[in-house]
Design a protein around this motif. Structure first.
Motif, PDB file in Angstrom:
ATOM      1  N   TYR A 148       0.845  -1.204   0.000  1.00 16.78           N
ATOM      2  CA  TYR A 148       0.000   0.000   0.000  1.00 16.78           C
ATOM      3  C   TYR A 148       0.874   1.245   0.000  1.00 16.78           C
ATOM      4  O   TYR A 148       0.629   2.197  -0.751  1.00 16.78           O
ATOM      5  CB  TYR A 148      -0.909  -0.026   1.230  1.00 16.78           C
ATOM      6  N   ARG A 149       1.917   1.254   0.835  1.00 15.56           N
ATOM      7  CA  ARG A 149       2.780   2.436   0.970  1.00 15.56           C
ATOM      8  C   ARG A 149       3.493   2.768  -0.339  1.00 15.56           C
ATOM      9  O   ARG A 149       3.526   3.925  -0.762  1.00 15.56           O
ATOM     10  CB  ARG A 149       3.801   2.198   2.084  1.00 15.56           C
ATOM     11  N   ILE A 150       4.073   1.743  -0.996  1.00 16.51           N
ATOM     12  CA  ILE A 150       4.811   2.041  -2.225  1.00 16.51           C
ATOM     13  C   ILE A 150       3.867   2.512  -3.336  1.00 16.51           C
ATOM     14  O   ILE A 150       4.223   3.362  -4.154  1.00 16.51           O
ATOM     15  CB  ILE A 150       5.653   0.822  -2.676  1.00 16.51           C
ATOM     16  N   MET A 151       2.643   1.972  -3.329  1.00 21.47           N
ATOM     17  CA  MET A 151       1.673   2.411  -4.331  1.00 21.47           C
ATOM     18  C   MET A 151       1.234   3.853  -4.085  1.00 21.47           C
ATOM     19  O   MET A 151       1.274   4.698  -4.996  1.00 21.47           O
ATOM     20  CB  MET A 151       0.460   1.483  -4.324  1.00 21.47           C
ATOM     21  N   LYS A 152       0.841   4.148  -2.850  1.00 19.16           N
ATOM     22  CA  LYS A 152       0.264   5.457  -2.538  1.00 19.16           C
ATOM     23  C   LYS A 152       1.305   6.569  -2.373  1.00 19.16           C
ATOM     24  O   LYS A 152       1.080   7.705  -2.782  1.00 19.16           O
ATOM     25  CB  LYS A 152      -0.580   5.351  -1.264  1.00 19.16           C
ATOM     26  N   ARG A 153       2.429   6.245  -1.756  1.00 21.43           N
ATOM     27  CA  ARG A 153       3.366   7.307  -1.395  1.00 21.43           C
ATOM     28  C   ARG A 153       4.570   7.426  -2.317  1.00 21.43           C
ATOM     29  O   ARG A 153       5.264   8.439  -2.294  1.00 21.43           O
ATOM     30  CB  ARG A 153       3.824   7.115   0.053  1.00 21.43           C
TER      31      ARG A 153
END
Length: 379
Positions: free
Chosen positions: A102-107
């Protein structure tokens, strides 16, 4: 060749120089060339390394794929896949997934213009509702982390294929011992090799396995150009770990099934998440799609009191409180503050992840000791 035999022999041959049965650790950065550009297939170890080559062949064989590509971590493998896409491209992912994904996708990638949709994939209709002509990939994780939902790989892969969309499956929790997404129509399988494939909590690595040669060439280019490659020592350790994958997974599954049933019967436990339980919403699908139910179990105590959940986790002694999973030793994790802390609380709750959820990576110890540890901690 059956799985256990492949796990021990695939991709591995005796060293032609010495006859060593174990693949050597080629601890070298460069290779001597006979003439400029004339070499034996190896020129620089970021691009190719014989130990890594053996591992990549082994992983491809276990997933019934043609090409295996290893990266420095599971997130580095995810990063490579996301680099296939461009600003404006839309990607659909499950809403219950590893926090780092989730983090690599969103941020990381969303600021560069990629668009992400997170949906409950237990119903493929939820995927169809957000598909547009800009959708380029569907990212599946099954069983999901940490709520252990089961997603129908064959149905999602068909949906993607019919619309010319790539389907990628994170197969970390199941491993190729329990399911093979390529056989069900997926385009790429991703693994956090750190977990069950390595199996001993002593290395960090990721891998992609696929059949499409052109796509494999693109991903190998990204592997070399971006440089997020694993070292030969880590590749050697994973090659060693693979040789016992089938035996370890058998024990993980047996122990997890026993513990899930014990938790279900405990008067202080409110809810148990384990696809091997008939009461699990994805049990029938898991029974069809998988060859076992895995070694991960999540649960919540009755009352949903945060302090009580913390007390239980702090009281465990055989289960160690720590991040990660898939090692021979049992681990306990608090997803909300550890593995999934990068997901905003409102999004975690929307996806069903409570602050009181406890996730267990059930190891291969004697299950009676694990149950005694839980009994002492829960009270």
């Amino acid at each position: 060749m059956r799985f256990g035999t492949k796990a021990i022999h695939a991709g591995v041959e005796p060293d032609p120089t010495t006859g060593a049965i174990m693949t050597p650790i080629y601890q070298t950065s460069t290779y001597v060339q006979e003439s400029p550009g004339k070499h034996k297939g190896y020129e620089y170890s970021r691009t190719h390394n014989p130990t890594r080559t053996a591992l990549q062949k082994a992983l491809a064989a276990l997933e019934n794929g043609q090409h295996g590509i290893c990266y420095a971590s599971g997130l580095a493998a995810t990063d490579a896949v996301l680099k296939l896409f461009r600003p404006g491209d839309e990607i659909i992912s499950t809403n219950d997934l590893y926090g780092g994904t989730y983090r690599i996708m969103k941020r990381v990638f969303e600021p560069f213009g990629q668009v992400f949709h997170f949906v409950d994939m237990s119903d493929t209709a939820n995927i169809e509702r957000v598909i547009s002509d800009k959708t380029k990939m569907i990212w599946v994780e099954t069983p999901t982390n940490p709520l252990l939902r089961i997603i129908d790989i064959e149905a999602v892969a068909k949906l993607a294929r019919d619309r010319g969309i790539m389907c990628v499956v994170d197969n970390t929790f199941a491993t190729p011992y329990l399911q093979n997404p390529l056989d069900m129509g997926a385009d790429i399988v991703m693994h956090s090799v750190t977990k069950y494939l390595g199996g001993h909590s002593d290395t960090v690595m990721g891998a992609l396995v696929l059949n499409d040669s052109d796509l494999a060439q693109q991903l190998a280019f990204i592997q070399n150009a971006s440089g997020a490659v694993p070292g030969p020592q880590d590749c050697f350790l994973v090659l060693r770990g693979l040789k016992t994958l089938h035996i370890r997974m058998q024990r993980h599954c047996e122990n997890a099934g026993r513990i899930a049933q014990w938790l279900l019967d405990h008067p202080k436990v409110g809810k148990v998440y384990y696809p091997g339980l008939p009461s699990h919403s994805g049990h029938e699908l898991a029974a069809r799609q998988m060859r076992g139910f895995g070694g991960m179990v999540s649960f919540e105590l009755k009352g949903d009191v945060y302090e009580e959940a913390v007390r239980v986790m702090e009281s465990l002694t055989v289960f160690s409180l720590g991040e990660s999973l898939g090692g021979v030793e049992s681990l306990c994790t608090h997803p909300a503050s550890m593995t999934h802390a990068s997901i905003p609380a409102v999004e975690r709750l929307k996806g069903g992840l409570k602050d009181t959820l406890i996730r267990l990576s059930v190891g291969i110890e004697d299950v009676e000791d694990l149950i005694a540890d839980l009994e002492n901690a829960i009270g």
